[in-house]
Design an enzyme around this catalytic site. Structure first.
Site, PDB file in Angstrom:
ATOM      1  N   ASN A  77       0.827  -1.222   0.000  1.00 32.04           N
ATOM      2  CA  ASN A  77       0.000   0.000   0.000  1.00 32.04           C
ATOM      3  C   ASN A  77       0.849   1.253   0.000  1.00 32.04           C
ATOM      4  O   ASN A  77       1.989   1.247   0.472  1.00 32.04           O
ATOM      5  CB  ASN A  77      -0.955  -0.004   1.199  1.00 32.04           C
ATOM      6  CG  ASN A  77      -0.281   0.545   2.447  1.00 32.04           C
ATOM      7  OD1 ASN A  77      -0.278   1.743   2.701  1.00 32.04           O
ATOM      8  ND2 ASN A  77       0.339  -0.347   3.234  1.00 32.04           N
ATOM      9  N   ASN A 136       4.368   5.500  15.858  1.00 29.74           N
ATOM     10  CA  ASN A 136       4.554   4.947  14.515  1.00 29.74           C
ATOM     11  C   ASN A 136       5.885   5.412  13.952  1.00 29.74           C
ATOM     12  O   ASN A 136       5.995   6.488  13.381  1.00 29.74           O
ATOM     13  CB  ASN A 136       3.375   5.379  13.628  1.00 29.74           C
ATOM     14  CG  ASN A 136       3.506   4.844  12.212  1.00 29.74           C
ATOM     15  OD1 ASN A 136       4.536   4.286  11.844  1.00 29.74           O
ATOM     16  ND2 ASN A 136       2.474   5.026  11.415  1.00 29.74           N
ATOM     17  N   CYS A 139       6.199   3.687   9.128  1.00 31.91           N
ATOM     18  CA  CYS A 139       5.630   3.887   7.793  1.00 31.91           C
ATOM     19  C   CYS A 139       6.752   4.133   6.774  1.00 31.91           C
ATOM     20  O   CYS A 139       7.514   5.088   6.916  1.00 31.91           O
ATOM     21  CB  CYS A 139       4.690   5.079   7.853  1.00 31.91           C
ATOM     22  SG  CYS A 139       3.303   4.874   6.778  1.00 31.91           S
ATOM     23  N   CYS A 357      15.198 -33.303  -6.412  1.00 34.26           N
ATOM     24  CA  CYS A 357      16.365 -33.942  -5.791  1.00 34.26           C
ATOM     25  C   CYS A 357      17.431 -34.264  -6.833  1.00 34.26           C
ATOM     26  O   CYS A 357      18.621 -34.037  -6.627  1.00 34.26           O
ATOM     27  CB  CYS A 357      15.921 -35.209  -5.061  1.00 34.26           C
ATOM     28  SG  CYS A 357      17.198 -35.900  -4.005  1.00 34.26           S
ATOM     29  N   CYS A 385      17.570 -33.113   3.710  1.00 31.16           N
ATOM     30  CA  CYS A 385      17.494 -31.646   3.554  1.00 31.16           C
ATOM     31  C   CYS A 385      16.079 -31.094   3.605  1.00 31.16           C
ATOM     32  O   CYS A 385      15.888 -29.912   3.821  1.00 31.16           O
ATOM     33  CB  CYS A 385      18.181 -31.220   2.265  1.00 31.16           C
ATOM     34  SG  CYS A 385      17.244 -31.594   0.764  1.00 31.16           S
ATOM     35  N   CYS A 392       6.633 -31.306  -2.518  1.00 32.04           N
ATOM     36  CA  CYS A 392       5.581 -32.313  -2.721  1.00 32.04           C
ATOM     37  C   CYS A 392       4.195 -31.663  -2.622  1.00 32.04           C
ATOM     38  O   CYS A 392       3.915 -30.958  -1.657  1.00 32.04           O
ATOM     39  CB  CYS A 392       5.706 -33.414  -1.668  1.00 32.04           C
ATOM     40  SG  CYS A 392       4.385 -34.646  -1.799  1.00 32.04           S
TER      41      CYS A 392
HETATM   42  C1  LIG Z   1      -3.487   0.202   3.982  1.00 33.72           C
HETATM   43  C2  LIG Z   1      -2.619   0.137   5.170  1.00 33.72           C
HETATM   44  C3  LIG Z   1      -2.449   1.261   5.949  1.00 33.72           C
HETATM   45  C4  LIG Z   1      -1.644   1.220   7.079  1.00 33.72           C
HETATM   46  N1  LIG Z   1      -1.529   2.331   7.843  1.00 33.72           N
HETATM   47  C5  LIG Z   1      -0.789   2.292   8.970  1.00 33.72           C
HETATM   48  C6  LIG Z   1      -0.754   3.416   9.830  1.00 33.72           C
HETATM   49  O1  LIG Z   1      -1.392   4.432   9.614  1.00 33.72           O
HETATM   50  N2  LIG Z   1       0.024   3.323  10.941  1.00 33.72           N
HETATM   51  C7  LIG Z   1       0.727   2.205  11.249  1.00 33.72           C
HETATM   52  O2  LIG Z   1       1.418   2.179  12.274  1.00 33.72           O
HETATM   53  N3  LIG Z   1       0.687   1.126  10.448  1.00 33.72           N
HETATM   54  C8  LIG Z   1      -0.053   1.136   9.326  1.00 33.72           C
HETATM   55  N4  LIG Z   1      -0.138   0.019   8.539  1.00 33.72           N
HETATM   56  C9  LIG Z   1       0.640  -1.176   8.906  1.00 33.72           C
HETATM   57  C10 LIG Z   1      -0.175  -2.163   9.749  1.00 33.72           C
HETATM   58  O3  LIG Z   1      -0.573  -1.597  10.975  1.00 33.72           O
HETATM   59  C11 LIG Z   1       0.645  -3.442  10.027  1.00 33.72           C
HETATM   60  O4  LIG Z   1       1.809  -3.098  10.758  1.00 33.72           O
HETATM   61  C12 LIG Z   1       1.064  -4.166   8.767  1.00 33.72           C
HETATM   62  O5  LIG Z   1       0.046  -4.111   7.811  1.00 33.72           O
HETATM   63  C13 LIG Z   1       1.449  -5.632   9.037  1.00 33.72           C
HETATM   64  O6  LIG Z   1       0.349  -6.378   9.516  1.00 33.72           O
HETATM   65  P1  LIG Z   1      -0.539  -7.352   8.570  1.00 33.72           P
HETATM   66  O7  LIG Z   1       0.399  -8.255   7.867  1.00 33.72           O
HETATM   67  O8  LIG Z   1      -1.498  -8.024   9.502  1.00 33.72           O
HETATM   68  O9  LIG Z   1      -1.237  -6.456   7.595  1.00 33.72           O
HETATM   69  C14 LIG Z   1      -0.960   0.027   7.408  1.00 33.72           C
HETATM   70  C15 LIG Z   1      -1.155  -1.101   6.639  1.00 33.72           C
HETATM   71  C16 LIG Z   1      -1.985  -1.068   5.542  1.00 33.72           C
HETATM   72  C17 LIG Z   1      -2.199  -2.302   4.728  1.00 33.72           C
END
Ligand SMILES: Cc1cc2nc3c(=O)[nH]c(=O)nc-3n(C[C@H](O)[C@H](O)[C@H](O)COP(=O)(O)O)c2cc1C
Length: 437
Positions: A77, A136, A139, A357, A385, A392
């Site tokens: 995203n 946060n 991001c 293999c 391994c 499979c």
């Molecule tokens: C569309 C979208 C917007 C997000 N916005 C934020 C946000 O505003 N702040 C934040 O800390 N994480 C944001 N995240 C990250 C999620 O909180 C989370 O850390 C991340 O998606 C991993 O978790 P998941 O695999 O369950 O999605 C966003 C994720 C997505 C998909």
């Protein structure tokens, strides 16, 4: 019945399933519905400082990776923090917390890396009755170019400084959300701890380009002919998240620091794995965005049933149980020997194990026996391994069988030694050889 009640840094919730800060937690309407569905807590979509809200793209903001069955494996995203007015969010948070006093409500915050900015927003958040804050620092797109998000999370000194301000200006518990876009996750975790954080949460999204539109020669999602890197999440990132959680859980410097596990949690089993590796609870985003809020029902009953079956009464019986078994490679037991075994009744004779293999590994699987297609492991060649198990298509058709102590390893001609041997003392290790000479 297993007791799923969760106490994370003093924040109580009826179960360990929180929604991560993202679109599912962007407004009261969503969060009310999420709580009705049974979520134990939410981390509200990240709030920014007072002033004109951020502006998102008006075209596609998601890209995806699918499995062959079109199941969503990874989501990318380019969305920013909340694009709703700060005071609207604060008002809604206060109302929701009043309506749902037994659920956890955490405010995610991202403001510029200046003391005044943090000092200004913290009392406003505190006034909502929120149970805690999540910083946060993760991001990876849009906000990082403005000196926030992962731009802070990649510099341990900044993390420590901001956490310190937060601890100084609020009584709320502080959860520091870490970016995975860094080489050694232990460093930001240690910095957060040094600043006095109550907990860390991880992972935020991973820098990524999911695909390229080959007609327009631009990355997806394409906005008016151009694309930008975005944040990757969903089932595909779970292995990376699990490792990072475990790294922090077993690091001597952060040992015991509470962790909220995030990244690809889709089923109760994913959650149990995060808990076992040291997470005190989990947060979910992509699974809720893919399947809706009711997915939490399966998570709750699945975790509860499994705990009942195994005799785990509370979450504390599960949390961090796997941490002592996460080892550095050099401490693995080199006397442990396993061989692959193919269940002839389950085998569909597709030959994938043989090709893998034969072409790329140890030439340990037959193809034709007495003129007929027959796939069988030759113990005298098999190094155990696990590649055949991995390729499979039939679950449990090929299994790894441990050779018991005292039996003959046909490959090396040696008797399996029951004693633990590790790389530190192994004769193949040049340093051990040198020490012995
Ligand atoms: C569309 C979208 C917007 C997000 N916005 C934020 C946000 O505003 N702040 C934040 O800390 N994480 C944001 N995240 C990250 C999620 O909180 C989370 O850390 C991340 O998606 C991993 O978790 P998941 O695999 O369950 O999605 C966003 C994720 C997505 C998909």
């Amino acid at each position: 019945m297993a007791d799923l009640r969760n106490n994370f840094v003093g924040i109580k919730s009826p179960n360990p399933f929180w929604l991560a800060s993202a679109p599912p937690t962007d407004k009261a309407y969503n969060v009310e519905r999420a709580f009705k569905a049974g979520w134990g807590g939410v981390v509200w979509k990240t709030l920014g400082e007072e002033g004109p809200p951020v502006v998102n793209v008006n075209g596609p903001r998601y890209g995806a990776i699918w499995g062959a069955d079109r199941r969503l494996l990874g989501l990318n995203n380019i969305e920013l923090i909340t694009d709703r007015d700060l005071y609207t969010n604060l008002r809604e948070m206060k109302q929701v917390k009043m309506n749902w006093p037994d659920r956890a409500l955490i405010a995610s915050i991202m403001v510029p890396c200046e003391e005044q900015a943090w000092k200004a927003i913290l009392p406003l958040v505190e006034e909502t009755g929120a149970d805690g804050i999540e910083l946060n620092f993760g991001c990876p797109h849009g906000m990082s170019e403005r000196g926030m998000g992962s731009a802070v999370g990649q510099v341990p000194e900044y993390i420590e400084m901001v956490v310190r301000w937060c601890k100084q200006y609020t009584r709320m518990p502080v959860i520091t959300k870490l970016t995975p876009n860094i080489t050694d996750i232990r460093k930001p975790a240690r910095a957060a701890k040094a600043g006095g954080t109550d907990a860390v949460s991880l992972i935020n999204t991973i820098n990524s380009i999911v695909s390229v539109d080959l007609d327009n020669f631009a990355p997806n999602p394409t906005v008016g002919g151009k694309g930008s890197h975005g944040g990757y999440c969903g089932p595909a990132v779970k292995p990376i998240a699990l490792n990072m959680v475990a790294e922090i859980a077993r690091d001597a410097e952060t040992y015991g620091l509470p962790i909220s596990g995030i990244g690809g949690v889709t089923t109760w089993r994913d959650a149990a794995e995060f808990l076992a590796l040291g997470a005190g609870n989990v947060q979910v985003c992509t699974a809720a965005m893919t399947y809706g809020f009711k997915i939490v029902e399966e998570m709750i009953t699945g975790l509860s049933d499994w705990m009942d079956e195994k005799g785990h009464r509370t979450l504390d019986d599960v949390i961090a149980r796997a941490v002592p078994n996460v080892s550095d490679w050099q401490y693995l037991n080199l006397n442990y020997i396993a061989k692959a075994k193919i269940d002839q009744d389950a085998c569909i004779k597709c030959g994938r194990c043989y090709i893998a293999c034969e072409d790329t590994s140890h030439q340990a699987i037959t193809n034709m026996v007495d003129g007929a297609r027959h796939f069988e492991v030759m113990d005298e060649e098999c190094v155990g391994c696990n590649l055949c198990v991995s390729v499979c298509p039939v679950e449990n058709c090929i299994t790894m069988e441990e050779l018991p102590a005292g039996s003959l390893d046909k490959r090396t001609g040696k008797i399996v030694d029951p004693n633990y041997a590790n790389w530190t003392t192994h004769p193949n290790n040049p340093m051990a050889r040198q020490a012995a000479e």
